[in-house]
Design a protein around this motif. Structure first.
Motif, PDB file in Angstrom:
ATOM      1  N   VAL A 277       1.047 -19.791 -11.237  1.00 47.60           N
ATOM      2  CA  VAL A 277       2.030 -18.704 -11.236  1.00 47.60           C
ATOM      3  C   VAL A 277       1.991 -18.028 -12.602  1.00 47.60           C
ATOM      4  CG1 VAL A 277       4.475 -18.072 -11.065  1.00 47.60           C
ATOM      5  CG2 VAL A 277       3.560 -19.889  -9.609  1.00 47.60           C
TER       6      VAL A 277
ATOM      7  N   LEU B 211       5.144 -10.901 -10.404  1.00 46.50           N
ATOM      8  CA  LEU B 211       4.737 -12.297 -10.273  1.00 46.50           C
ATOM      9  C   LEU B 211       3.444 -12.380  -9.478  1.00 46.50           C
ATOM     10  CD1 LEU B 211       6.868 -15.415  -9.621  1.00 46.50           C
ATOM     11  CD2 LEU B 211       5.047 -14.913  -7.989  1.00 46.50           C
TER      12      LEU B 211
ATOM     13  N   VAL C  87       8.011 -17.372  -5.535  1.00 49.89           N
ATOM     14  CA  VAL C  87       6.808 -18.215  -5.471  1.00 49.89           C
ATOM     15  C   VAL C  87       6.519 -18.612  -4.023  1.00 49.89           C
ATOM     16  CG1 VAL C  87       5.806 -20.432  -6.139  1.00 49.89           C
ATOM     17  CG2 VAL C  87       7.069 -19.073  -7.828  1.00 49.89           C
TER      18      VAL C  87
ATOM     19  N   SER D 256       4.108 -14.618 -14.497  1.00 51.50           N
ATOM     20  CA  SER D 256       5.143 -13.637 -14.167  1.00 51.50           C
ATOM     21  C   SER D 256       5.854 -13.084 -15.396  1.00 51.50           C
ATOM     22  CB  SER D 256       6.189 -14.277 -13.245  1.00 51.50           C
ATOM     23  OG  SER D 256       6.893 -15.300 -13.945  1.00 51.50           O
TER      24      SER D 256
ATOM     25  N   VAL E 103       0.949 -15.222  -7.767  1.00 48.89           N
ATOM     26  CA  VAL E 103       0.917 -16.627  -7.364  1.00 48.89           C
ATOM     27  C   VAL E 103      -0.385 -16.888  -6.625  1.00 48.89           C
ATOM     28  CG1 VAL E 103       2.231 -16.089  -5.264  1.00 48.89           C
ATOM     29  CG2 VAL E 103       2.118 -18.443  -6.065  1.00 48.89           C
TER      30      VAL E 103
END
Length: 714
Positions: free
Chosen positions: A189, A177, A205, A191, A179
């Protein structure tokens, strides 16, 4: 000669250095960022005058990787970097998405951000570092940028979040991920996940947002020492014009947005816009682009406030209802797997094609050349939105949407050793009115199952939107194109009934709280489950067998010291096998052989040929053979690849044989049993023994049948 400034912090257990003033001094902003031994250079140039005749912000972000960064020379004839790779395009988009909303509204000066990877230590991926460097360069440049932006990668290893995992550690992570955001809010974001829960995803997050705060502080400290004077820019005030246009068009605009069908609605809105332009734009009046821009703002306010006030959307749905869905599979007879997925006015034809190892994509990157056996391509022709337009190679949007769908599907694919095929999925968007990338996810899942690819579970995707005005907000499920353009958030969630496999979020404003994201994720889960139920009406799991036209692959291993014999001098032997059998043959370094063809007979012929080279025939086994020569004392039979043996005249049949040609002729297909080898090593075969065995089996079956008839009579 140089007036350098630098900031140095420890971040994620490694040293991060931001430096300016030494390199690229003629750019309006330039930062050299180093993390571990990975180094990138980010530069910003923004023209001092606005670009005339446009109604958008002309921002371009270009990320590029130089092969010298990893001590490599590019492949190909020219031996230099060429057009942007898919990875460079995706990272360019990754950088663009969080910085674009932070430019002051109304700024129309052409701006270019270039980020170049200069050194790669094979441990720290340059993508997040490139985002940090771009944010720092923009903050120093003096352009009207409301940053800085921070960014981080978050992994999930052994039940714990990990900040900026090393490249090798990502193999053990259930989450990849990235962010990005400001000190106060998350903006972007991207992912891929292994069926993780909404709670874990939201936690990742917020974990990333917390731990990129030191980056923002470091950029601010660097800006205090080295930033250029902010450019004077005052956004134009069109409030008076907005009131006049609103008074003229509000009633008609509300009526237009009460039309539920997209094409008719667009036509009606177009007429209202034409009325506004004729009234307020032209000689001695306002600029056409200004009027069009103000009209767009009025559109947004009318639609947004109507949704907040009534809870009713453009097409009459409430906030959570998903548009009607129709799923069909097997729609194209000659393809390996196909699906037609329709959700409202968004539709995708998705096709799966299975190939062999020869069809794998070779990807040349800084970390080396590797092969990819899962490809997903997304295409949006102009007719899908009722327009005539350019046709050509895939643009950034197509590449980005295709990769999002790839990330959603990838965690559910079988391991390569379980399903040794190269898989290509192509999504052709035939209608588009919101969330065509998520239609691609749904259609890809169905097409893969239709092709017989044993995915672990079906995958569905849904796009969410947000309207936020002060303290009031509304989360929208399965957004339309208009709701995407006029809303504050594009939030795409894909996954199975067990959890999320991909999450992408782009937020256009600050102020999206953790609570709002939590509501959006919960609402998306309900929508995803509904879509999975609708997809199940067409297909619930992979078909038991591959399609009629798909290639079959048979895998087996041979001793590594026999590989040379199978390939032959200059590839002579393996070419002959391929040419004569019609099957594709791939041999890997560990001795794994994969033989592929849509024809089962071709596979068997190639397998037998290869085994005849690498193995010895076994005593007592029965083989298929071909009579290659007839002599007075028997027949020579080719029975094991290139190996021949003699069936003596006494072994041709149970009865006495006067002439060999009374029983067999050259070219006859026969079954022979390997009896052994004589004193000179010659192979001895028998057809008689095979006939006896066949006769005994027949007699046994006849007796069993008679016994069953007797039992039935009693």
């Amino acid at each position: 000669m140089f007036e350098t400034h630098r900031e140095e912090i420890t971040w994620g257990g490694r040293k991060l250095v931001l430096e300016t003033g030494k390199v690229a001094r003629q750019a309006h902003g330039a930062v050299l960022a180093t993390y571990g031994d990975t180094t990138v250079l980010a530069t910003v140039v923004s023209n001092y005058e606005p670009k005339a005749g446009i109604d958008f912000f002309p921002l371009t972000v270009n990320y590029q990787e130089k092969y010298f960064a990893a001590g490599r020379i590019p492949g190909g004839y020219f031996k230099r970097e060429g057009q942007p790779t898919e990875r460079e395009t995706l990272i360019s988009r990754l950088i663009d998405r969080p910085i674009r909303p932070l430019f002051v509204e109304g700024y129309k000066n052409e701006t270019q951000v270039i980020i170049t990877t200069l050194s790669h230590d094979m441990e720290n991926d340059p993508d997040v570092l490139a985002m940090v460097a771009a944010s720092a360069a923009l903050t120093l440049s003096g352009v009207p940028f409301m940053g800085p932006v921070g960014a981080a990668r978050v992994g999930y290893i052994d039940g714990e979040y990990v900040l900026n995992p090393y490249v090798d550690d990502m193999k053990d992570s259930k989450l990849d991920l990235v962010v990005a955001g400001t000190a106060d809010a998350v903006l972007m974001v991207e992912s891929e996940a292994q069926e993780l829960s909404e709670e874990i995803m939201l936690g990742a997050v917020m974990f990333g947002h917390k731990y990129f705060q030191p980056i923002i502080n470091a950029i601010i400290s660097l800006a205090d020492k080295a930033a250029k004077e902010p450019r004077e820019f005052t956004p134009p005030d069109h409030s008076a014009l907005e009131k006049e246009i609103l008074a003229l068009v509000e009633k008609d605009l509300r009526a237009a947005y009460s039309i539920r069908e997209k094409t008719a609605r667009y036509t009606a809105v177009g007429e209202v816009k034409k009325k506004a332009l004729e009234t307020f734009a032209g000689e001695g009046k306002n600029d056409k682009q200004v009027v069009a821009g103000v009209f767009k703002e009025i559109e947004a306010k009318v639609v947004r406030l109507n949704i907040l006030d009534t809870g009713s959307r453009i097409d009459g749905r409430d906030l959570v209802t998903v548009r009607p869905i129709v799923s069909e599979v097997g729609i194209l007879p000659r393809t390996h797997g196909s699906a037609l997925f329709t959700r409202g006015e968004t539709q995708a034809i998705v096709v799966t094609t299975l190939g062999t190892a020869e069809d794998e994509q070779f990807i040349d990157s800084l970390t080396g050349t590797y092969k990819e056996n899962f490809l997903l391509h997304y295409n949006v022709p102009p007719f899908s939105v009722g327009e005539a337009g350019r046709m050509g190679r895939a643009g950034r949007r197509e590449i980005g949407h295709g990769k999002l769908a790839w990330r959603a599907i990838h965690p559910m694919l079988p391991e390569k050793h379980e399903f040794p095929y190269t898989i290509r999925v192509v999504s052709e968007i035939t209608e588009s009115n919101g969330s065509s990338s998520m239609a691609t996810v749904c259609g890809a899942s169905l097409a893969l199952m239709d092709a017989g690819v044993p995915i672990k579970r079906p995958v569905a995707g849904i796009a969410m939107g947000l309207i936020l005005e002060g303290e009031r907000f509304a989360v929208l499920s399965d957004i339309l194109g208009d709701e995407d353009h006029l809303g504050d958030m594009d939030f795409k969630v894909a996954g199975t009934a067990e959890g999320i496999t991909s999450l992408q979020m782009d937020i256009k404003i600050a102020g999206i709280t953790e609570e709002i994201m939590k509501v959006a994720l919960g609402q998306a889960k309900g929508g995803r489950e509904h879509i999975l139920d609708e997809m199940a009406k067409a297909l619930t799991s992979a078909r038991a067998e591959l399609g009629e036209h798909a290639p079959r692959i048979e895998s087996f291993k041979i001793p590594t010291d026999k590989i040379r014999e199978v390939i032959g001098t200059g590839g002579k032997v393996i070419r002959e096998i391929v040419e004569k059998t019609g099957a594709k043959v791939n041999i890997e370094d560990d001795g794994t052989v994969k033989v592929a063809s849509a024809n089962g007979e071709a596979i068997r012929a190639a397998v037998n040929w290869i085994k005849s080279i690498t193995q010895e025939p076994e005593l007592g086994l029965i083989y298929d053979g071909t009579v290659v020569k007839v002599v007075d004392f028997g027949a020579f039979v080719n029975f094991f690849g290139s190996r021949d043996g003699l069936v003596h005249i006494s072994q041709l049949a149970n009865n006495r044989v006067g002439k060999v040609t009374d029983v067999v002729k050259e070219g006859d297909k026969v079954k022979v049993k390997l009896l052994g080898f004589d004193d000179r090593g010659k192979t001895r075969l028998s057809m008689k023994v095979v006939d006896q065995a066949t006769g005994e089996d027949l007699e046994k079956k006849q007796k069993e049948a008679a016994a069953e008839e007797g039992d039935a009579a009693e």
